[in-house]
Write a protein that holds these residues in place. Structure first.
Motif, PDB file in Angstrom:
ATOM      1  N   ALA A  60       0.838  -1.207   0.000  1.00  0.00           N
ATOM      2  CA  ALA A  60       0.000   0.000   0.000  1.00  0.00           C
ATOM      3  C   ALA A  60       0.869   1.251   0.000  1.00  0.00           C
ATOM      4  CB  ALA A  60      -0.922  -0.005   1.211  1.00  0.00           C
ATOM      5  N   ALA A  61       1.950   1.219   0.785  1.00  0.00           N
ATOM      6  CA  ALA A  61       2.857   2.368   0.834  1.00  0.00           C
ATOM      7  C   ALA A  61       3.537   2.592  -0.515  1.00  0.00           C
ATOM      8  CB  ALA A  61       3.902   2.155   1.931  1.00  0.00           C
ATOM      9  N   ILE A  62       3.938   1.497  -1.170  1.00  0.00           N
ATOM     10  CA  ILE A  62       4.581   1.617  -2.483  1.00  0.00           C
ATOM     11  C   ILE A  62       3.605   2.183  -3.516  1.00  0.00           C
ATOM     12  CG2 ILE A  62       5.602   0.307  -4.390  1.00  0.00           C
ATOM     13  CD1 ILE A  62       6.694  -1.645  -2.273  1.00  0.00           C
ATOM     14  N   LEU A  63       2.383   1.675  -3.488  1.00  0.00           N
ATOM     15  CA  LEU A  63       1.379   2.173  -4.432  1.00  0.00           C
ATOM     16  C   LEU A  63       1.080   3.650  -4.183  1.00  0.00           C
ATOM     17  CD1 LEU A  63      -1.023  -0.883  -4.579  1.00  0.00           C
ATOM     18  CD2 LEU A  63      -0.128   0.310  -6.574  1.00  0.00           C
ATOM     19  N   LEU A  64       0.968   4.028  -2.921  1.00  0.00           N
ATOM     20  CA  LEU A  64       0.670   5.424  -2.605  1.00  0.00           C
ATOM     21  C   LEU A  64       1.780   6.343  -3.094  1.00  0.00           C
ATOM     22  CD1 LEU A  64      -1.047   7.600  -1.263  1.00  0.00           C
ATOM     23  CD2 LEU A  64       0.082   7.049   0.922  1.00  0.00           C
ATOM     24  N   LEU A  65       3.027   5.958  -2.839  1.00  0.00           N
ATOM     25  CA  LEU A  65       4.152   6.792  -3.251  1.00  0.00           C
ATOM     26  C   LEU A  65       4.269   6.858  -4.769  1.00  0.00           C
ATOM     27  CD1 LEU A  65       6.679   8.435  -2.596  1.00  0.00           C
ATOM     28  CD2 LEU A  65       7.955   6.273  -2.446  1.00  0.00           C
ATOM     29  N   SER A  66       4.201   5.709  -5.425  1.00  0.00           N
ATOM     30  CA  SER A  66       4.393   5.677  -6.881  1.00  0.00           C
ATOM     31  C   SER A  66       3.258   6.387  -7.618  1.00  0.00           C
ATOM     32  CB  SER A  66       4.530   4.233  -7.370  1.00  0.00           C
ATOM     33  OG  SER A  66       3.394   3.470  -7.018  1.00  0.00           O
ATOM     34  N   LEU A  67       2.008   6.181  -7.174  1.00  0.00           N
ATOM     35  CA  LEU A  67       0.888   6.828  -7.852  1.00  0.00           C
ATOM     36  C   LEU A  67       0.823   8.319  -7.539  1.00  0.00           C
ATOM     37  CD1 LEU A  67      -1.872   4.074  -7.578  1.00  0.00           C
ATOM     38  CD2 LEU A  67      -0.638   4.818  -9.625  1.00  0.00           C
ATOM     39  N   THR A  68       1.306   8.716  -6.382  1.00  0.00           N
ATOM     40  CA  THR A  68       1.388  10.148  -6.088  1.00  0.00           C
ATOM     41  C   THR A  68       2.378  10.823  -7.033  1.00  0.00           C
ATOM     42  OG1 THR A  68       0.810   9.832  -3.753  1.00  0.00           O
ATOM     43  CG2 THR A  68       1.944  11.882  -4.337  1.00  0.00           C
ATOM     44  N   ILE A  69       3.539  10.189  -7.235  1.00  0.00           N
ATOM     45  CA  ILE A  69       4.524  10.722  -8.188  1.00  0.00           C
ATOM     46  C   ILE A  69       3.930  10.731  -9.594  1.00  0.00           C
ATOM     47  CG2 ILE A  69       6.783  10.338  -9.239  1.00  0.00           C
ATOM     48  CD1 ILE A  69       7.663   9.073  -6.584  1.00  0.00           C
ATOM     49  N   CYS A  70       3.220   9.674  -9.924  1.00  0.00           N
ATOM     50  CA  CYS A  70       2.585   9.573 -11.244  1.00  0.00           C
ATOM     51  C   CYS A  70       1.583  10.714 -11.450  1.00  0.00           C
ATOM     52  CB  CYS A  70       1.889   8.220 -11.353  1.00  0.00           C
ATOM     53  SG  CYS A  70       1.500   7.715 -13.020  1.00  0.00           S
ATOM     54  N   SER A  71       0.829  11.025 -10.405  1.00  0.00           N
ATOM     55  CA  SER A  71      -0.160  12.094 -10.517  1.00  0.00           C
ATOM     56  C   SER A  71       0.501  13.449 -10.748  1.00  0.00           C
ATOM     57  CB  SER A  71      -1.038  12.146  -9.264  1.00  0.00           C
ATOM     58  OG  SER A  71      -0.305  12.601  -8.129  1.00  0.00           O
ATOM     59  N   GLN A  72       1.670  13.656 -10.136  1.00  0.00           N
ATOM     60  CA  GLN A  72       2.374  14.929 -10.312  1.00  0.00           C
ATOM     61  C   GLN A  72       2.844  15.114 -11.754  1.00  0.00           C
ATOM     62  OE1 GLN A  72       2.405  17.088  -7.734  1.00  0.00           O
ATOM     63  NE2 GLN A  72       1.245  15.487  -6.677  1.00  0.00           N
ATOM     64  N   ASN A  73       2.974  14.009 -12.470  1.00  0.00           N
ATOM     65  CA  ASN A  73       3.417  14.048 -13.867  1.00  0.00           C
ATOM     66  C   ASN A  73       2.302  13.665 -14.834  1.00  0.00           C
ATOM     67  OD1 ASN A  73       6.525  14.467 -13.603  1.00  0.00           O
ATOM     68  ND2 ASN A  73       6.047  12.860 -12.120  1.00  0.00           N
ATOM     69  N   PHE A  74       1.062  13.870 -14.380  1.00  0.00           N
ATOM     70  CA  PHE A  74      -0.085  13.440 -15.170  1.00  0.00           C
ATOM     71  C   PHE A  74      -0.155  14.157 -16.518  1.00  0.00           C
ATOM     72  CE2 PHE A  74      -4.797  13.407 -15.964  1.00  0.00           C
ATOM     73  CZ  PHE A  74      -4.883  12.050 -16.226  1.00  0.00           C
ATOM     74  N   SER A  75       0.272  15.391 -16.555  1.00  0.00           N
ATOM     75  CA  SER A  75       0.245  16.145 -17.812  1.00  0.00           C
ATOM     76  C   SER A  75       1.309  15.669 -18.793  1.00  0.00           C
ATOM     77  CB  SER A  75       0.439  17.636 -17.542  1.00  0.00           C
ATOM     78  OG  SER A  75       1.705  17.872 -16.940  1.00  0.00           O
ATOM     79  N   ARG A  76       2.209  14.783 -18.328  1.00  0.00           N
ATOM     80  CA  ARG A  76       3.283  14.264 -19.186  1.00  0.00           C
ATOM     81  C   ARG A  76       3.108  12.768 -19.426  1.00  0.00           C
ATOM     82  NH1 ARG A  76       5.772  18.233 -16.083  1.00  0.00           N
ATOM     83  NH2 ARG A  76       6.271  16.813 -14.380  1.00  0.00           N
ATOM     84  N   ARG A  77       1.865  12.372 -19.671  1.00  0.00           N
ATOM     85  CA  ARG A  77       1.591  10.960 -19.937  1.00  0.00           C
ATOM     86  C   ARG A  77       2.436  10.454 -21.110  1.00  0.00           C
ATOM     87  NH1 ARG A  77      -4.837  11.130 -20.123  1.00  0.00           N
ATOM     88  NH2 ARG A  77      -4.353  13.370 -20.144  1.00  0.00           N
TER      89      ARG A  77
END
Length: 432
Positions: free
Chosen positions: A13-30
């Motif tokens: 859960a911690a890994i998913l939270l961290l990785s998806l949070t980083i992913c969200s910060q770069n959402f405009s750069r899909r």
């Protein structure tokens, strides 16, 4: 200290939270490495989660509640990010807006100069403005309802996330009534596609998924009228679940089916054009739109696209008929496989189309489909290709990776079953 399955779930859960949070910060750069790398980490963590869910018959309730709370956190991370400038959600805003202004979204064309004054900053960038809307009547009325409360992409995304959370509660009810482990709700809630395509981009498919799951839950409870009506409403959001009709044969009464048909017909009444049911740009969609379609592209070389599209529906119908004959009739896999089979042959296979299948992936027989929901993630690379002026086309190496992964997963499961069957036969021979 020995790590228990619960401890491992906390870590994942911690890994998913961290990785998806980083992913969200770069959402405009899909499609760029800053988006792909954390998404790949999230996908791997999700696969390990599935292994843990299979490893234990049940988990403590506080672990499940913790998992759902953490998934809500990364949903909110994506929710606060603006969607892409031409994501489908801008079309949703337009469709809802023109309905409230007295226009028919199946007739008006967004790029029509005469309608330029109807646009807002959020609708001016909608994709494919040269064609009217392709979305069914149920989706259209949903757009109108939400935009009447607040006309914005954010309001629609909030509505979609609410549907996503509602699915969790319906799924928990199904798991309890079918005596399956409640921890399997995490197989749905933790899937990265939900964060990206529901809270991030915002796709109306999740509304249909909720209605379809309500229908499945109603079948479990033997609420036949509710099952039929909610199924009809799901079809009125997107046409994909129509292939599941054989699953309802003799499980709902004729009057229930009639109610569902009348309900769908009434949804189209506001959009009738000279007494005819409108289809908007649905024909153009089949004729012209293509994405991630290796099977359709192959068949289209020898047959008309309309015929191949009909064949995709037929494949889904036949799969549903075959699933009815299995002992686990009405199980989750009976809903998953027909839709997956139809999508496999479809002209367009976007990642968010697989949202329809996510609530039904909780058995070993559906593992190839689950692998597909992750192996499709590399197609986001096309979004990056478009920004650098390349064609809107999935590269061959991604197609091979995506569908090859599914084939390998299916082969491994088949080999495992064959090996197990042979071992059991040998054991029976020794006993004799």
């Amino acid at each position: 200290m020995k790590l228990t399955p619960s401890h491992r779930l906390y870590g994942l859960a911690a890994i998913l939270l961290l990785s998806l949070t980083i992913c969200s910060q770069n959402f405009s750069r899909r499609g760029e490495p800053s988006f792909f790398i954390p998404l790949a980490v999230a996908g791997l963590a999700y696969l390990l989660t599935i292994r843990e869910l299979f490893s234990a018959p049940e988990f403590p309730k506080h672990v499940i509640l913790f998992g759902l709370a953490v998934s809500a956190l990364w949903h909110f991370q994506f929710l606060r990010m603006p969607p892409g400038v031409d994501d489908d959600i801008h079309r949703y805003v337009w469709d809802g807006r023109v309905q409230r202004l007295g226009y028919n979204p199946y007739i008006v064309v967004p790029s029509d100069p005469a309608l330029a004054g109807l646009h807002t900053p959020e609708t001016r960038t909608l994709n494919n403005p040269e064609v009217p809307s392709p979305y069914p009547a149920g989706a259209q009325l949903f757009f109108r309802a939400v935009t009447s409360i607040h006309e914005s992409t954010f309001a629609l995304k909030v509505a979609f996330v609410i549907c996503d959370f509602a699915i969790v509660f319906v799924l928990l009810d199904i798991l309890r009534r079918t005596r399956q482990g409640e921890h399997w709700v995490l197989a749905y809630a933790w899937h990265p596609l939900l964060a990206i395509e529901v809270a991030g981009s915002g796709h109306v498919d999740i509304v249909g998924v909720l209605l379809l799951l309500v229908s499945a839950a109603s079948l479990v409870r033997r609420w036949r009228a509710v099952a039929a009506i909610s199924f009809g409403l799901a079809v009125a959001v997107k046409f994909l679940p129509i292939v599941l009709l054989p699953l309802y044969w003799k499980r709902v009464r004729l009057r229930d089916a009639a109610l569902a048909a009348i309900g769908i017909a009434l949804l189209y009444v506001p959009f009738l054009n000279h007494g005819r049911i409108p289809i908007g740009s649905l024909g153009t969609y089949v004729q012209r739109f293509r994405f991630n379609d290796p099977v359709f592209a192959t068949l289209e070389r020898v047959a008309a696209p309309q015929f191949v599209a009909g064949l995709a529906l037929l494949v889904g119908f036949l799969t549903a008929i075959w699933m009815r004959k299995k002992p686990a009739e009405g199980s989750a896999e009976a809903f998953a496989w027909p839709m997956a089979a139809s999508l496999f042959c479809a002209p367009v296979v976007y990642p968010w189309y697989l949202l329809w299948i996510l609530p039904f992936l909780r058995s070993t027989s559906t593992l190839p489909i689950l692998v597909w929901t992750l192996s499709i993630l590399p197609t986001y690379y096309v979004w990056h290709l478009r920004t650098v002026g390349r064609p809107w086309l999935v590269p061959d190496w991604i197609v091979i990776l995506e569908y090859g992964s599914v084939a390998v997963a299916a082969a491994m499961i088949a080999l495992r079953r064959t090996t197990r069957s042979t071992a059991l036969q040998c054991s029976a021979d020794r006993v004799e």
